[in-house]
Design a protein around this motif. Structure first.
Motif, PDB file in Angstrom:
ATOM      1  N   ASP A  48       0.711  -1.267   0.142  1.00  0.00           N
ATOM      2  CA  ASP A  48       0.042  -0.078   0.060  1.00  0.00           C
ATOM      3  C   ASP A  48       1.066   1.240   0.042  1.00  0.00           C
ATOM      4  O   ASP A  48       1.342   1.767   1.084  1.00  0.00           O
ATOM      5  CB  ASP A  48      -1.029  -0.238   1.307  1.00  0.00           C
ATOM      6  N   GLU A  49       1.093   1.824  -1.278  1.00  0.00           N
ATOM      7  CA  GLU A  49       2.075   3.061  -1.481  1.00  0.00           C
ATOM      8  C   GLU A  49       3.207   2.969  -0.444  1.00  0.00           C
ATOM      9  O   GLU A  49       3.533   3.914   0.264  1.00  0.00           O
ATOM     10  CB  GLU A  49       0.973   4.513  -0.919  1.00  0.00           C
ATOM     11  N   PRO A  50       4.169   2.058  -0.544  1.00  0.00           N
ATOM     12  CA  PRO A  50       5.318   1.890   0.243  1.00  0.00           C
ATOM     13  C   PRO A  50       6.187   2.783   0.131  1.00  0.00           C
ATOM     14  O   PRO A  50       7.078   2.945   0.867  1.00  0.00           O
ATOM     15  CB  PRO A  50       5.623   0.275  -0.092  1.00  0.00           C
ATOM     16  N   LEU A  51       6.107   3.605  -0.965  1.00  0.00           N
ATOM     17  CA  LEU A  51       6.932   4.513  -1.380  1.00  0.00           C
ATOM     18  C   LEU A  51       6.860   6.199  -1.034  1.00  0.00           C
ATOM     19  O   LEU A  51       7.778   6.934  -1.215  1.00  0.00           O
ATOM     20  CB  LEU A  51       7.501   4.633  -3.072  1.00  0.00           C
ATOM     21  N   SER A  52       5.714   6.093  -0.528  1.00  0.00           N
ATOM     22  CA  SER A  52       5.191   7.426  -0.581  1.00  0.00           C
ATOM     23  C   SER A  52       5.644   8.383   0.518  1.00  0.00           C
ATOM     24  O   SER A  52       5.689   9.603   0.514  1.00  0.00           O
ATOM     25  CB  SER A  52       3.734   7.779  -0.661  1.00  0.00           C
ATOM     26  N   ASN A  53       6.400   7.691   1.501  1.00  0.00           N
ATOM     27  CA  ASN A  53       6.895   8.188   2.608  1.00  0.00           C
ATOM     28  C   ASN A  53       8.567   8.600   2.457  1.00  0.00           C
ATOM     29  O   ASN A  53       9.207   8.992   3.467  1.00  0.00           O
ATOM     30  CB  ASN A  53       6.848   7.478   4.068  1.00  0.00           C
ATOM     31  N   LEU A  54       9.182   8.261   1.261  1.00  0.00           N
ATOM     32  CA  LEU A  54      10.436   8.422   0.955  1.00  0.00           C
ATOM     33  C   LEU A  54      10.697   9.802   0.037  1.00  0.00           C
ATOM     34  O   LEU A  54       9.912  10.205  -0.553  1.00  0.00           O
ATOM     35  CB  LEU A  54      10.891   7.425   0.306  1.00  0.00           C
ATOM     36  N   ASP A  55      11.648  10.249   0.556  1.00  0.00           N
ATOM     37  CA  ASP A  55      12.023  11.491  -0.732  1.00  0.00           C
ATOM     38  C   ASP A  55      12.413  11.164  -1.832  1.00  0.00           C
ATOM     39  O   ASP A  55      12.479   9.937  -2.154  1.00  0.00           O
ATOM     40  CB  ASP A  55      13.136  12.337   0.265  1.00  0.00           C
ATOM     41  N   ALA A  56      12.300  12.001  -2.867  1.00  0.00           N
ATOM     42  CA  ALA A  56      12.194  11.796  -4.136  1.00  0.00           C
ATOM     43  C   ALA A  56      13.595  11.006  -4.557  1.00  0.00           C
ATOM     44  O   ALA A  56      13.228  10.047  -5.314  1.00  0.00           O
ATOM     45  CB  ALA A  56      12.293  12.990  -4.976  1.00  0.00           C
ATOM     46  N   LYS A  57      14.654  11.260  -4.117  1.00  0.00           N
ATOM     47  CA  LYS A  57      15.698  10.551  -4.578  1.00  0.00           C
ATOM     48  C   LYS A  57      15.743   9.160  -4.137  1.00  0.00           C
ATOM     49  O   LYS A  57      16.212   8.084  -4.824  1.00  0.00           O
ATOM     50  CB  LYS A  57      17.032  11.378  -3.904  1.00  0.00           C
ATOM     51  N   LEU A  58      15.411   8.886  -2.923  1.00  0.00           N
ATOM     52  CA  LEU A  58      15.443   7.540  -2.216  1.00  0.00           C
ATOM     53  C   LEU A  58      14.112   6.990  -2.871  1.00  0.00           C
ATOM     54  O   LEU A  58      14.459   5.562  -2.989  1.00  0.00           O
ATOM     55  CB  LEU A  58      15.046   7.667  -0.821  1.00  0.00           C
ATOM     56  N   ARG A  59      13.086   7.365  -3.382  1.00  0.00           N
ATOM     57  CA  ARG A  59      12.110   6.802  -3.909  1.00  0.00           C
ATOM     58  C   ARG A  59      12.546   5.965  -5.175  1.00  0.00           C
ATOM     59  O   ARG A  59      12.279   4.962  -5.413  1.00  0.00           O
ATOM     60  CB  ARG A  59      11.030   7.814  -4.172  1.00  0.00           C
ATOM     61  N   LEU A  60      13.448   6.851  -5.743  1.00  0.00           N
ATOM     62  CA  LEU A  60      13.992   6.115  -7.337  1.00  0.00           C
ATOM     63  C   LEU A  60      14.508   4.684  -6.900  1.00  0.00           C
ATOM     64  O   LEU A  60      14.445   3.663  -7.413  1.00  0.00           O
ATOM     65  CB  LEU A  60      14.811   7.088  -7.888  1.00  0.00           C
ATOM     66  N   SER A  61      15.364   4.836  -5.886  1.00  0.00           N
ATOM     67  CA  SER A  61      16.123   3.873  -5.545  1.00  0.00           C
ATOM     68  C   SER A  61      15.390   2.601  -4.955  1.00  0.00           C
ATOM     69  O   SER A  61      15.705   1.526  -5.310  1.00  0.00           O
ATOM     70  CB  SER A  61      17.586   4.190  -4.971  1.00  0.00           C
ATOM     71  N   ALA A  62      14.432   3.066  -4.373  1.00  0.00           N
ATOM     72  CA  ALA A  62      13.812   2.062  -3.490  1.00  0.00           C
ATOM     73  C   ALA A  62      12.755   1.297  -4.497  1.00  0.00           C
ATOM     74  O   ALA A  62      12.343   0.014  -4.531  1.00  0.00           O
ATOM     75  CB  ALA A  62      12.819   2.674  -2.555  1.00  0.00           C
ATOM     76  N   ARG A  63      12.557   2.106  -5.520  1.00  0.00           N
ATOM     77  CA  ARG A  63      11.699   1.464  -6.609  1.00  0.00           C
ATOM     78  C   ARG A  63      12.312   0.380  -7.274  1.00  0.00           C
ATOM     79  O   ARG A  63      11.863  -0.736  -7.551  1.00  0.00           O
ATOM     80  CB  ARG A  63      11.163   2.635  -7.483  1.00  0.00           C
ATOM     81  N   GLU A  64      13.615   0.680  -7.669  1.00  0.00           N
ATOM     82  CA  GLU A  64      14.244  -0.202  -8.674  1.00  0.00           C
ATOM     83  C   GLU A  64      14.655  -1.608  -7.373  1.00  0.00           C
ATOM     84  O   GLU A  64      14.575  -2.610  -7.845  1.00  0.00           O
ATOM     85  CB  GLU A  64      15.645   0.309  -8.643  1.00  0.00           C
ATOM     86  N   GLU A  65      14.876  -1.051  -6.127  1.00  0.00           N
ATOM     87  CA  GLU A  65      14.923  -2.339  -5.368  1.00  0.00           C
ATOM     88  C   GLU A  65      13.720  -3.154  -5.476  1.00  0.00           C
ATOM     89  O   GLU A  65      13.906  -4.345  -5.480  1.00  0.00           O
ATOM     90  CB  GLU A  65      15.396  -1.780  -3.783  1.00  0.00           C
ATOM     91  N   LEU A  66      12.468  -2.414  -5.232  1.00  0.00           N
ATOM     92  CA  LEU A  66      11.571  -3.457  -5.227  1.00  0.00           C
ATOM     93  C   LEU A  66      11.206  -4.175  -6.409  1.00  0.00           C
ATOM     94  O   LEU A  66      10.792  -5.202  -6.487  1.00  0.00           O
ATOM     95  CB  LEU A  66      10.341  -2.366  -5.159  1.00  0.00           C
ATOM     96  N   GLU A  67      11.560  -3.496  -7.578  1.00  0.00           N
ATOM     97  CA  GLU A  67      11.333  -4.307  -8.956  1.00  0.00           C
ATOM     98  C   GLU A  67      12.324  -5.534  -8.993  1.00  0.00           C
ATOM     99  O   GLU A  67      12.060  -6.660  -9.436  1.00  0.00           O
ATOM    100  CB  GLU A  67      11.634  -3.395 -10.091  1.00  0.00           C
ATOM    101  N   ARG A  68      13.430  -5.511  -8.318  1.00  0.00           N
ATOM    102  CA  ARG A  68      14.395  -6.487  -8.217  1.00  0.00           C
ATOM    103  C   ARG A  68      14.108  -7.496  -7.294  1.00  0.00           C
ATOM    104  O   ARG A  68      13.946  -8.866  -7.755  1.00  0.00           O
ATOM    105  CB  ARG A  68      15.927  -6.035  -7.974  1.00  0.00           C
TER     106      ARG A  68
END
Lengths: 279, 346
Positions: free
Chosen positions: B160-180
């Motif tokens: 449930d929106e697990p990235l919305s609490n992160l700042d923009a830069k972190l969100r990008l790397s967290a997104r990649e991590e989630l995909e991996r």
């Protein structure tokens, strides 16, 4: 460097002032406990020092000629029972009210808190009738029954603040992770609110030890007295005050509570602040 | 692993009011990454919570692995959920947080250590096990929440929106991590977000929701290139699709397809006079906003997105065009997609 030193001096001075202020009653109780009456009543003597050899006579009077130990036991027993009853009823009630959506939860909470504001000096008259009907007069069970009516409303109100500050997602997560709703309440809400629950415990226990009106009106026999009533009744005879024994009784009765309180001091401070301020 | 299905699922919170979720039918594919995309209040989180068992549907059925789970409690559904706030247990260490689902589901104690170590090494948080959640950064918290979710090897992941609490830069790397992470564990995953970029980047398929109604389900390419209605057309894409009304239909075209007429080689194209009102230079591209001039579309506000190359000036009128195959057509009343039509613009 100079500033640092002056800071330190002020710091120590303030600390020393409060230490003396707060420790003084205890010092006074200790010294009066072991003083002869002759020493105590002589206005020429320095009241902070012994002028006649310390005596055990006051303690002998307290333990030998009154039911002091019995009173302590009564108080501890009533205290523990009232704490248990209060926790058993106020924790689920506060949780239900905190999680009840809409305006009713809030209103009920305020309503319950209002009952706490009715003074015991008004209530003891109708309540003594209730106690008589139930046949509980002159037993400590009358107090076990009546005290929760004071402690539960306040505890519910205090705990509601705590439970509201716990995000609902934590319980959801615990339920998805494999707990039932009750399990989530028990393993998630209760441990996180431990400060609040400890605050309720100390509040309840302190109230039981210091309450006077109900304890005085509901119970007459010496052996069933609570410590807070037994001491002034049996150590003040007419206009004769047994100061030494009075102080000894106060000292012994207050030490365990003071000790426990200090043990959990940090928790209580967290308890008072977290409950009071939202978020 | 399992497939999640919903059959006519509806949730009405207050009787007489419009449902938060209306008549949703969906079926995930095995091991798929499905994204629920919609603005706030579109019912995407409510739908997810119903799948998790945290809300009861007013009507309809929810199936996990082919079994109706309506009457099962969350714990019986063998799912894992990561919440927006991560919902880490604040009084427990990271180790105990991760071990919590094992303990709650009575997994034998001797397996705990091994499983926690497996989950924490998968997410690279092995060094944090003795810390409390408050001592962690946002990204670390997210990883702990994921570790706690995979430790019991669930059949379905709900995020449930697990990235919305992160700042923009972190969100990008967290997104990649989630995909991996998803590629590695391959568990069926449902991911809720209001961020169309996240949805496009991560989803195998996207389900677009608005006001509790499913507007379209499809691959990112399908929902972007072939939107089912004007809501999907304007919700996806930044800047959104231009919509121009003509002869009872709404014609839509993406800002990146609206270009200088001379740059479009196709013969079959629609040309407009485009009066530029504002030019935004974004480094890699221009965003031009302005008005169409002349004909039936006179005065319509549209946006163009152009790569660098030319320079444009506000106040000037240019000849712009759209290739005819890039035009989308929607019914004016239902706002649903309709077949292409020949229209006169003059």
């Amino acid at each position: 460097m100079k500033r640092k030193l002056s800071h330190k001096i002020v710091h120590v001075a303030v600390l020393a002032f409060f230490v003396v202020l707060l420790a003084f009653p205890f010092y006074w109780m200790v010294i009066a406990t072991f003083k002869e009456n002759l020493d105590l009543y002589n206005v020429q003597n320095n009241p902070f020092l012994f002028h006649i050899k310390p005596t055990m006579a006051n303690l002998n009077l307290l333990f030998g000629e009154t039911r002091f130990l019995r009173w302590l036991w009564n108080t501890a027993l009533v205290g523990v029972l009232v704490v248990i009853i209060t926790l058993l009823l106020s924790i689920p009630a506060a949780y239900a009210l905190a999680r009840l959506t809409g305006r009713w939860g809030e209103r009920l909470g305020i309503g319950i808190f209002l009952t706490y504001l009715v003074p015991p000096t008004l209530l003891f008259i109708p309540l003594s009738r209730v106690i008589a009907v139930l046949g509980l007069q002159d037993t400590i069970w009358s107090l076990v029954l009546v005290y929760p009516s004071v402690t539960i409303p306040f505890s519910i109100w205090l705990l509601m603040g705590f439970f509201k500050s716990i995000p609902k997602e934590l319980e959801d997560a615990a339920m998805v992770d494999g707990l039932t709703r009750f399990g989530a309440f028990l393993k998630m809400v209760v441990p996180i609110s431990l400060s609040g629950i400890l605050t309720v415990v100390i509040f309840t226990f302190t109230l039981v030890t210091q309450e006077f009106v109900y304890a005085l009106t509901f119970i007459s026999p010496e052996s069933n007295q609570m410590v807070g009533v037994g001491i002034p009744i049996f150590l003040v005879r007419g206009d004769v005050y047994y100061w030494g024994s009075l102080m000894a009784a106060c000292l012994i009765a207050s030490l365990p509570v003071a000790f426990i309180y200090n043990l959990f001091l940090d928790r209580f401070i967290a308890g008072f602040t977290v409950g009071a301020v939202k978020g | 692993m399992a497939v999640v299905q919903t059959r006519n699922v509806t949730k009405v919170f207050k009787e007489g009011e419009l449902g938060a979720v209306n008549n949703v039918n969906l079926e995930t594919r095995e091991g798929e990454f499905l994204v629920f995309l919609g603005p706030s209040g579109s019912g995407k989180t409510t739908l997810l919570r119903m799948i998790a068992g945290l809300e009861t549907p007013t009507s309809g059925e929810i199936l996990i692995g082919g079994k109706v789970v309506n009457d099962l409690t969350p714990r019986e559904r063998r799912i894992a959920m990561v919440f927006q706030s991560y919902a880490l247990y604040p009084h427990l260490t990271v180790y105990k947080n991760i071990a919590f689902p094992l303990k709650a589901q009575n997994v034998p104690k001797n397996l705990h250590k091994e499983k926690v170590e497996w989950a924490s090494s998968l997410l690279g948080i092995g060094a944090l096990l003795q810390r409390k959640p408050r001592e962690l950064s946002g990204g670390e918290r997210q990883r702990v929440a994921l570790a706690r979710a995979i430790v019991r090897e669930p059949s379905v992941f709900l995020l449930d929106e697990p990235l919305s609490n992160l700042d923009a830069k972190l969100r990008l790397s967290a997104r990649e991590e989630l995909e991996r992470f998803h590629r590695r564990v391959g568990t069926t995953t449902i991911y809720v977000t209001h961020d169309q970029v996240e949805a496009m980047a991560m989803g195998d398929r996207i389900m677009v929701l608005n006001k509790g109604v499913v507007r379209q389900i499809g691959t990112p390419k399908e929902v972007y290139d072939d939107p089912a209605d004007t809501f999907v057309a304007t919700f996806l894409g930044s800047p959104p699709m231009n919509l121009v009304e003509n002869d009872g239909v709404i014609v839509g075209f993406r800002p990146e397809h609206f270009r200088l007429a001379e740059d479009i080689r196709e013969v079959d194209k629609l040309t407009f006079k485009f009066r530029v009102e504002n030019v935004e230079y974004l480094g890699a591209e221009f965003i031009l906003s302005g008005l169409l001039m002349g004909g039936k579309a006179d005065g319509k506000k549209v946006i163009a997105r152009l790569l660098l190359g030319h320079s444009y000036e506000a106040g000037t009128t240019y000849d712009f065009a759209i290739s005819a195959r890039q035009l989308k057509f929607f019914d004016r009343t239902t706002e649903k997609k309709v077949p292409a039509k020949a229209l006169t613009w003059q």
